[in-house]
Design an enzyme around this catalytic site. Structure first.
Site, PDB file in Angstrom:
ATOM      1  N   HIS A 184     -25.242 -71.337  87.320  1.00 27.08           N
ATOM      2  CA  HIS A 184     -23.924 -71.229  88.306  1.00 27.08           C
ATOM      3  C   HIS A 184     -23.133 -72.419  87.713  1.00 27.08           C
ATOM      4  O   HIS A 184     -22.039 -72.732  88.740  1.00 27.08           O
ATOM      5  CB  HIS A 184     -24.260 -71.686  89.691  1.00 27.08           C
ATOM      6  N   ASP A 201     -29.682 -71.390 101.096  1.00 24.65           N
ATOM      7  CA  ASP A 201     -30.300 -70.542 100.024  1.00 24.65           C
ATOM      8  C   ASP A 201     -31.769 -70.001 100.560  1.00 24.65           C
ATOM      9  O   ASP A 201     -32.675 -70.382  99.800  1.00 24.65           O
ATOM     10  CB  ASP A 201     -30.121 -70.753  98.820  1.00 24.65           C
ATOM     11  N   HIS A 254     -26.141 -72.485  96.494  1.00 23.50           N
ATOM     12  CA  HIS A 254     -25.833 -71.907  95.540  1.00 23.50           C
ATOM     13  C   HIS A 254     -26.809 -72.168  94.442  1.00 23.50           C
ATOM     14  O   HIS A 254     -27.394 -71.075  93.843  1.00 23.50           O
ATOM     15  CB  HIS A 254     -24.305 -71.821  95.209  1.00 23.50           C
TER      16      HIS A 254
HETATM   17 FE   LIG Z   1     -25.608 -68.310  95.995  1.00 18.78          FE
END
Ligand SMILES: [Fe+2]
Ligand SMILES: *[C@@H]1O[C@H](CO)[C@@H](O)[C@H](O)[C@H]1NC(C)=O
Ligand SMILES: *[C@@H]1O[C@H](CO)[C@@H](O)[C@H](O)[C@H]1NC(C)=O
Ligand SMILES: *[C@@H]1O[C@H](CO)[C@@H](O)[C@H](O)[C@H]1NC(C)=O
Length: 459
Positions: A321, A161, A348
């Site tokens: 998430h 990321d 993520h």
């Molecule tokens: Fe992501």
């Protein structure tokens, strides 16, 4: 009976002292620096006419004797040649030609994207390579890994990321200041171009120039993330991963895969399986079929360390998430436990977290067994989505910290995995606010095949 009484006493001690609640939520207070993108002029094109730029390399074959060299020429297709030679033998120069690609996306047309696979390199050897011609010749170097084998030491950096903010630059700078990392395991979400109007594709170009200082010199092993989808029907862009697939080439065919989004390689002592969280993976799909066959190919006598990469984490205790990896967990976790995967690396979630060895594979709808349990055949799940992109930190952890979470912290940083031999690997995580020498989280990982020692610190 004595055992049961002992267990009861232990449980009572645990409850009353809280001693067994081994998980740590770091109390570290990060600075409130916003992570804005660096300006495009921080990454000008290199000097010279049609100079090769955005140079990046990745392993180009199954076992480490190949390298895919990728670069972009902005104005003309040619030259499409990479010249390379062993650092200690400059008289013997080899050549490989690239395949050239380009793509259009909304109002953007890419430069000429070159991918050249060079093969039959010698193991454990330093190479130099050169791209461009005339006033635009650029030279780089890389080292090949040792031949895959059980006791060859090798060190991987772990990042995810990343994006292209000042924080991203700090993460990459910290990683690069550490002389140990030999290749990067990148867990997805590269440029974050999709956070800009019409997925501004020039952000992919600035990203390629930003990371070149590392990607041109050591292989990055790529995983695709959701920010790499660039699926935008509202502007007529219907092909998932279009920019990513044009810019990133990986040796997927050598592992019998039919898509660059999932593949495997052997590198030194590690067998690395890359999965795609955002491609179909249920039963009967190409990815599922491939993975099922894949685990059977792993020979732990050759590559003791079995590592899986996926963008969305299967275990994470951040409210951002949360449970997005759940459908993949239901399908793949039984294999991870059966085949004794050592580590699952994900991104993520824009924070750092390390799990205990736990599994949750007993549940069958009616039996009610739906709580994870300690399981020494299970992988450790590392979430390293803390590269520093424009979206900032995910600093909303669930409270109390679930028992499966060993350490978590909402700071930007990167990980380092030093594999010593078939039994021992030393793992560290470094936060950006500290000097690289400071280790914020560390642990020994004991190989699940050769030395499945209980890793739980206090239980
Ligand atoms: Fe992501
Ligand atoms: C990025 O970090 C490097 C140090 O790693 C520094 O020299 C450079 O100035 C930084 N770039 C920007 C745009 O801040
Ligand atoms: C689910 O687990 C329960 C308890 O172990 C068992 O009795 C039952 O047969 C299982 N159901 C299926 C469909 O396997
Ligand atoms: C493997 O590495 C660990 C950690 O460095 C060391 O303690 C151990 O003795 C090594 N094993 C062998 C067989 O060399």
């Amino acid at each position: 009976m004595a055992l049961k009484v002992g267990l009861c006493i232990l449980i009572i001690v645990c409850i009353t002292t809280g001693f067994c609640d081994a998980g740590k939520t770091s109390s570290y207070t990060r600075s409130s620096d916003t992570s804005s993108d660096m300006p495009a002029d921080a990454f000008p094109s290199p000097k010279g006419s049609n100079a090769p730029e955005q140079v990046h390399i990745t392993q180009g074959d199954r076992g480490g004797r190949g390298m895919i060299i990728s670069w972009v020429t902005p104005n003309q297709r040619h030259p499409n040649v990479v010249r390379y030679w062993k650092a200690n033998d400059p008289s013997d120069v080899y050549k490989a030609h690239s395949q050239i690609f380009s793509y259009r996306y909304y109002d953007y047309t890419s430069g000429y994207i070159h991918h050249a696979t060079i093969k039959k390199l010698e193991y454990d050897t330093n190479y130099l390579y050169e791209l461009g011609s005339g006033d635009a010749v650029r030279q780089f170097s890389f080292s090949t890994p040792p031949r895959p084998g059980p006791d060859v030491p090798y060190t991987f950096g772990i990042m995810g990321d990343l994006g292209q903010t000042y924080a991203s630059n700090s993460t990459l700078g910290h990683y690069m200041s550490n002389p140990k990392g030999e290749a990067v395991l990148f867990v997805g979400d590269l440029s974050y171009a999709d956070n800009f109007p019409n997925h501004d594709q020039r952000k992919w170009d600035t990203w390629g120039r930003f990371v070149e200082k590392s990607t041109a010199y050591q292989p990055w092993i790529w995983t695709a993330g959701n920010h790499d989808l660039d699926f935008a029907p509202e502007i007529g862009e219907y092909m998932p991963f279009k920019p990513y697939l044009h810019r990133i080439h990986v040796p997927y065919r050598q592992s019998g895969s039919t898509s660059p989004l999932w593949y495997s390689i052997k590198r030194g002592p590690a067998y690395i399986i890359v999965l795609s969280s955002f491609s179909a993976f249920t039963k009967y799909t190409p990815q599922n079929d491939w993975l099922e066959a894949e685990f059977k190919k792993v020979d732990r006598h050759e590559t003791p360390w079995l590592i899986v990469m996926t963008h969305a984490p299967l275990y994470n205790s951040d409210n951002y998430h949360y449970m997005e990896g759940e459908s993949m967990r239901v399908l793949f976790e039984p294999w991870f436990v059966k085949y004794k995967v050592d580590l699952v690396l994900s991104g993520h979630v824009h924070a750092y977290e390390r799990s205990e060895r736990i599994s949750n594979i007993r549940y069958n709808i009616t039996n009610g067994l739906c709580t994870p349990i300690k399981d020494q055949s299970a992988p450790v799940y590392l979430t390293v989505g803390d590269g520093g992109n424009i979206e900032g930190l995910a600093n909303d952890f669930s409270d109390p910290q679930p028992f499966y979470s060993a350490y978590r912290e909402a700071s930007f940083g990167h990980g380092l995995l030093e594999i010593n031999n078939r039994t021992h690997a030393y793992y560290t995580w470094h936060r950006n606010q500290d000097d690289e020498a400071v280790v914020a989280d560390s642990t020994w990982f004991y190989n699940r095949f050769w030395y499945p020692k209980d890793e739980t610190a206090s239980f």
